[in-house]
Design a protein around this motif. Structure first.
Motif, PDB file in Angstrom:
ATOM      1  N   HIS A  47     -16.449  17.761 -21.501  1.00  0.00           N
ATOM      2  CA  HIS A  47     -16.744  17.860 -20.496  1.00  0.00           C
ATOM      3  C   HIS A  47     -16.941  17.324 -18.937  1.00  0.00           C
ATOM      4  N   ASN A  48     -17.031  16.389 -18.204  1.00  0.00           N
ATOM      5  CA  ASN A  48     -16.393  15.803 -17.811  1.00  0.00           C
ATOM      6  C   ASN A  48     -15.566  14.654 -17.117  1.00  0.00           C
ATOM      7  N   SER A  49     -14.385  14.884 -18.002  1.00  0.00           N
ATOM      8  CA  SER A  49     -13.474  14.494 -17.699  1.00  0.00           C
ATOM      9  C   SER A  49     -12.780  14.809 -17.057  1.00  0.00           C
ATOM     10  N   ASP A  50     -12.748  16.217 -16.409  1.00  0.00           N
ATOM     11  CA  ASP A  50     -12.035  16.348 -14.516  1.00  0.00           C
ATOM     12  C   ASP A  50     -12.745  15.883 -13.385  1.00  0.00           C
ATOM     13  N   LYS A  51     -13.863  15.249 -13.783  1.00  0.00           N
ATOM     14  CA  LYS A  51     -14.541  14.383 -12.572  1.00  0.00           C
ATOM     15  C   LYS A  51     -14.263  13.223 -13.004  1.00  0.00           C
ATOM     16  N   ILE A  52     -14.686  12.482 -14.176  1.00  0.00           N
ATOM     17  CA  ILE A  52     -13.930  10.848 -14.196  1.00  0.00           C
ATOM     18  C   ILE A  52     -12.226  10.511 -14.123  1.00  0.00           C
ATOM     19  N   GLY A  53     -11.596  12.645 -14.611  1.00  0.00           N
ATOM     20  CA  GLY A  53      -9.979  11.908 -13.700  1.00  0.00           C
ATOM     21  C   GLY A  53      -9.597  11.427 -12.482  1.00  0.00           C
ATOM     22  N   THR A  54     -10.420  12.625 -11.789  1.00  0.00           N
ATOM     23  CA  THR A  54     -10.665  12.047 -10.507  1.00  0.00           C
ATOM     24  C   THR A  54     -11.232  11.291  -9.360  1.00  0.00           C
ATOM     25  N   GLU A  55     -12.739  10.495 -10.163  1.00  0.00           N
ATOM     26  CA  GLU A  55     -13.191   9.746  -9.992  1.00  0.00           C
ATOM     27  C   GLU A  55     -12.434   8.344  -9.447  1.00  0.00           C
ATOM     28  N   VAL A  56     -11.507   8.425 -11.084  1.00  0.00           N
ATOM     29  CA  VAL A  56     -10.106   7.328 -11.429  1.00  0.00           C
ATOM     30  C   VAL A  56      -8.713   7.055  -9.499  1.00  0.00           C
ATOM     31  N   LEU A  57      -9.013   8.335  -9.676  1.00  0.00           N
ATOM     32  CA  LEU A  57      -7.719   8.908  -8.392  1.00  0.00           C
ATOM     33  C   LEU A  57      -8.190   8.708  -7.776  1.00  0.00           C
ATOM     34  N   SER A  58      -9.011   8.045  -7.388  1.00  0.00           N
ATOM     35  CA  SER A  58      -9.674   7.689  -5.666  1.00  0.00           C
ATOM     36  C   SER A  58     -10.460   6.533  -5.190  1.00  0.00           C
ATOM     37  N   SER A  59     -10.526   6.697  -4.093  1.00  0.00           N
ATOM     38  CA  SER A  59     -10.642   4.960  -3.129  1.00  0.00           C
ATOM     39  C   SER A  59     -11.800   5.635  -2.265  1.00  0.00           C
ATOM     40  N   SER A  60     -11.580   4.067  -1.524  1.00  0.00           N
ATOM     41  CA  SER A  60     -12.485   4.081   0.030  1.00  0.00           C
ATOM     42  C   SER A  60     -12.376   2.316   0.652  1.00  0.00           C
ATOM     43  N   LEU A  61     -11.785   2.921   2.182  1.00  0.00           N
ATOM     44  CA  LEU A  61     -11.651   1.376   2.879  1.00  0.00           C
ATOM     45  C   LEU A  61     -12.281   1.462   4.248  1.00  0.00           C
ATOM     46  N   SER A  62     -13.581   0.896   3.813  1.00  0.00           N
ATOM     47  CA  SER A  62     -14.430   1.185   5.529  1.00  0.00           C
ATOM     48  C   SER A  62     -14.845  -1.172   5.803  1.00  0.00           C
ATOM     49  N   ASN A  63     -14.864  -0.190   7.246  1.00  0.00           N
ATOM     50  CA  ASN A  63     -14.539  -1.213   8.564  1.00  0.00           C
ATOM     51  C   ASN A  63     -14.709  -1.830   8.352  1.00  0.00           C
ATOM     52  N   THR A  64     -15.946  -2.673   7.310  1.00  0.00           N
ATOM     53  CA  THR A  64     -16.164  -4.209   6.554  1.00  0.00           C
ATOM     54  C   THR A  64     -15.586  -4.156   5.850  1.00  0.00           C
ATOM     55  N   THR A  65     -14.578  -3.912   5.210  1.00  0.00           N
ATOM     56  CA  THR A  65     -13.592  -4.943   4.377  1.00  0.00           C
ATOM     57  C   THR A  65     -12.245  -4.922   5.243  1.00  0.00           C
ATOM     58  N   LEU A  66     -12.096  -4.110   6.333  1.00  0.00           N
ATOM     59  CA  LEU A  66     -10.724  -4.394   6.936  1.00  0.00           C
ATOM     60  C   LEU A  66     -11.461  -5.915   8.517  1.00  0.00           C
ATOM     61  N   GLU A  67     -13.018  -5.511   8.083  1.00  0.00           N
ATOM     62  CA  GLU A  67     -12.720  -6.808   9.605  1.00  0.00           C
ATOM     63  C   GLU A  67     -13.122  -8.326   8.849  1.00  0.00           C
ATOM     64  N   GLN A  68     -13.246  -7.730   7.069  1.00  0.00           N
ATOM     65  CA  GLN A  68     -12.754  -8.802   6.115  1.00  0.00           C
ATOM     66  C   GLN A  68     -11.399 -10.113   6.179  1.00  0.00           C
ATOM     67  N   ALA A  69     -10.763  -8.600   6.037  1.00  0.00           N
ATOM     68  CA  ALA A  69      -8.783  -8.367   5.592  1.00  0.00           C
ATOM     69  C   ALA A  69      -8.833  -9.694   7.331  1.00  0.00           C
ATOM     70  N   GLU A  70      -8.982  -9.343   7.768  1.00  0.00           N
ATOM     71  CA  GLU A  70      -8.749  -9.678   9.233  1.00  0.00           C
ATOM     72  C   GLU A  70      -9.178 -11.145   9.365  1.00  0.00           C
ATOM     73  N   LYS A  71     -10.330 -11.580   9.095  1.00  0.00           N
ATOM     74  CA  LYS A  71     -11.083 -13.124   9.122  1.00  0.00           C
ATOM     75  C   LYS A  71      -9.748 -13.471   7.511  1.00  0.00           C
ATOM     76  N   GLU A  72      -9.587 -12.848   6.926  1.00  0.00           N
ATOM     77  CA  GLU A  72      -8.373 -14.349   5.743  1.00  0.00           C
ATOM     78  C   GLU A  72      -7.637 -14.377   6.237  1.00  0.00           C
ATOM     79  N   LEU A  73      -6.569 -12.784   7.588  1.00  0.00           N
ATOM     80  CA  LEU A  73      -5.522 -13.334   7.339  1.00  0.00           C
ATOM     81  C   LEU A  73      -5.521 -14.839   9.049  1.00  0.00           C
ATOM     82  N   GLU A  74      -6.499 -14.327   9.681  1.00  0.00           N
ATOM     83  CA  GLU A  74      -6.819 -15.071  11.144  1.00  0.00           C
ATOM     84  C   GLU A  74      -6.894 -16.769   9.986  1.00  0.00           C
TER      85      GLU A  74
END
Length: 655
Positions: A252-279
């Motif tokens: 009954h919740n397979s629709d929600k689980i499916g859409t959650e698996v195919l979703s993602s997020s990107l935060s400014n914190t992640t981007l700041e840490q990625a910038e430091k890694e490259l630096e």
């Protein structure tokens, strides 16, 4: 019986001890079930299998409804079709599905949601095995968090364990054998998480890789929905569904689980840490800065801003100039490996924020944007995030179903089934609803229209009315044993409990709450905490009047069982509608409405009543079970047709 007393296999005569039997209930030579005691001499003889046991692997006396269900599985799923089946809780869907599909000889991929459901699957396979005399095998696919025996890896966060495991293996710092596992012996036929960890610990073998190694050898492979919907996970663990029968349990919740698996997020914190890694690598971080500026410009402080997927993909491509995301990932591969290596040398988890950014871009740039929506969120001054959410569950479900030989999708709450089939992209599937095995005379439903959980009426006065009505019903009906009370949200449950305690409806005595003379327990927020609370509740409820407070869609409202005295009364306070102010909910309604006029509102209503019906189903687990249901919200009036027929068959009494 002494652990070293010698016994003999009834099939081939091979000797075994009680210790051997505890490790595996089946002979590793011929697969025959090992009884606890046998005086047979060690003279081999063929295994006897009667004609009836082969033709009828169902290990219980079946009901006509179950026979009809198994016949449909045989004629549809086992012939390469798709069956969407709705049957009430306690129907025996699991054992019916396994009894019909195991004898085909085809491998079975079994998707389920909770550890309790996995336990039920393994238990039914064991019963079928004993009943038929055939050695059916199964393995539970679980995460490293659950299976790993190496403290150095297990203590990492779940997002870091994949790389942590890889690095530990490459540097020979994991003491557990993880490759060349094909020659292992004495592996139990039915491998739950406990059995995997026990065997791995005794043999010095990694349980996680042992489970992966057995995927194609076992009759049944059991795993969470995410393992079937996420293509990367399937490829990583080697889960191939071609030629297999696929079973979606509690779908009954397979629709929600499916859409959650195919979703993602990107935060400014992640981007700041990625910038430091490259630096740190002295590499340019122009791509990261472009994405930071993009999210910064799009996000309004303390609000949620929605954008359609097409606009987000267009703007990201225009700003970054990315034409081939796969090529870009290859260009950064060595940098990511170096970032992880340096972290490990410092004794840190081998995570790479840069890799997280690339994975997000993979999703955004490779999935159909017309099925997505972006939400730019800001909840603190410096905290900003882009959530990229899938709105079409068929993107996850349809490809998996097409890959498998035949598919069974089953639950107690899939109606209206035409809507479920359309939503999941399975319009041509066979759809069947099966009459409940529960005796309708043992089920009584009540409507209480004096209360509601409408947002603008959630006042202290209303909270007190909930408690007084619950107490009044339990007193008038002389209700003994277990009673469960479900709320739409945990926050509402907590506020209500506070109001009850403040006004003396509930008294706090020692470490316990009491409503009248009934002890009251509240479900836990963490799985381990909740497990202990439920064990305590069940033990008390079997003997004394006891109340459990829980939440719709929570771990105790779906997939848990409360048979007999554990749930003689269930109160459903409010209708668990999704938060209409949530931009993702609004986007989901709009998306379905664009497909078919009115489909979005239908989804919104059915999503709520499906959650209510799931919670109600916890109280009936077999044909002789009985329970009383009190639907406590005036909005249930007029919505009775959305309540499961096995509950509403005799109508509703006023309370």
């Amino acid at each position: 019986m002494p652990q070293d007393k010698l016994m003999f296999c009834l099939g081939c005569g091979k000797p075994y001890t009680l210790k051997d039997r505890n490790e595996s209930r089946f002979c590793d030579e011929c697969g025959t079930y090992r009884p606890r005691q046998t005086t047979r001499s060690p003279t081999p003889r063929p295994i006897k299998r009667t004609k009836s046991s082969i033709q009828n692997p169902f290990p219980y006396e079946s009901y006509p409804q179950q026979d009809a269900f198994m016949k449909d599985i045989q004629e549809t799923v086992c012939q390469g079709g798709v069956l969407i089946a709705e049957a009430c809780n306690g129907f025996g869907k699991t054992v019916c599905a396994l009894s019909t599909t195991l004898p085909t000889g085809m491998k079975i991929a079994y998707a389920t949601r909770t550890h309790e459901q996995v336990h039920q699957v393994i238990k039914e396979i064991q019963r079928i095995t004993i009943h038929t005399g055939r050695n059916y095998t199964a393995v539970h696919l679980a995460s490293r968090t659950t299976l790993c025996l190496n403290d150095a890896c297990r203590q990492l966060g779940s997002s870091d364990q994949v790389e942590g495991c890889r690095v530990l293996r490459e540097r020979k710092r994991c003491p557990y054998k993880w490759d060349d596992l094909a020659q292992l012996t004495g592996i139990p036929s039915l491998l739950s998480v406990r059995q995997l960890r026990r065997y791995g610990s005794s043999k010095g073998v990694c349980p996680y890789f042992l489970a992966r190694n057995l995927i194609n050898d076992r009759n049944v492979v059991i795993g969470p929905y995410q393992y079937f919907f996420d293509q990367r996970i399937k490829e990583t663990i080697g889960l191939d569904l071609e030629g297999k029968i696929l079973i979606f349990d509690e779908a009954h919740n397979s629709d929600k689980i499916g859409t959650e698996v195919l979703s993602s997020s990107l935060s400014n914190t992640t981007l700041e840490q990625a910038e430091k890694e490259l630096e740190g690598l002295k590499q340019p971080s122009g791509l990261i800065q472009i994405l930071q500026t993009y999210i910064e410009e799009k996000t309004v402080e303390k609000t949620n801003r929605m954008e359609i997927g097409e606009n987000i993909v267009k703007e990201i491509r225009e700003r970054t100039g990315i034409s081939d995301i796969n090529q870009l990932s290859e260009e950064y591969a060595e940098s990511i490996d170096e970032i992880r290596r340096r972290r490990m040398e410092k004794g840190e988890a081998p995570r790479s924020y840069l890799n997280g950014v690339l994975q997000f871009l993979h999703l955004v740039l490779l999935k159909p944007p017309d099925s997505y929506v972006g939400i730019f969120r800001s909840w603190r001054k410096e905290s900003k995030r882009l959530d990229y959410r899938c709105l079409d569950p068929s993107l996850a479900i349809q490809p998996v179903v097409e890959e498998a030989f035949g598919t069974l999708i089953m639950s107690g709450t899939l109606s209206p089934m035409d809507f479920f089939a359309e939503m999941t992209g399975l319009r041509t599937a066979t759809k069947k609803n099966y009459e409940a095995i529960a005796n309708p005379d043992k089920i009584t439903a009540y409507l209480d229209t004096t209360v509601t959980t409408r947002f603008d009426e959630r006042t202290p006065t209303m909270f007190l009315r909930y408690g007084r009505r619950v107490e009044e019903f339990l007193t008038k009906t002389h209700a003994d044993y277990g009673a469960i009370v479900f709320f739409p949200q945990r926050n509402l449950m907590t506020r209500t409990l506070d109001a009850w305690e403040k006004e003396g409806i509930v008294k706090h005595l020692g470490n316990s709450f009491f409503l009248g003379d009934r002890e009251l327990l509240v479900e836990g927020t963490r799985a381990s905490e909740n497990r202990l609370i439920i064990e305590q509740y069940k033990e008390k409820a079997r003997r004394h009047p006891t109340i459990l407070l829980g939440v719709f869609r929570g771990r105790n409202a779906e997939g848990s069982n409360f048979p007999d005295n554990e749930a003689r009364t269930i109160f459903l306070i409010g209708i668990p509608y999704a938060d209409y102010s949530d931009p993702v909910v609004k986007a989901q309604i709009d998306y379905f409405n664009k497909k078919t006029n009115g489909l979005g509102e239908k989804w919104y209503t059915m999503d709520a009543f499906r959650a209510a019906n799931q919670a109600a189903g916890r109280g009936i687990r077999h044909i002789e079970d009985w329970c009383r249901y009190i639907f406590m919200d005036r909005r249930y009036r007029g919505g009775e047709r959305h309540i499961s027929p096995w509950i509403s068959k005799n109508g509703f009494k006023e309370f």
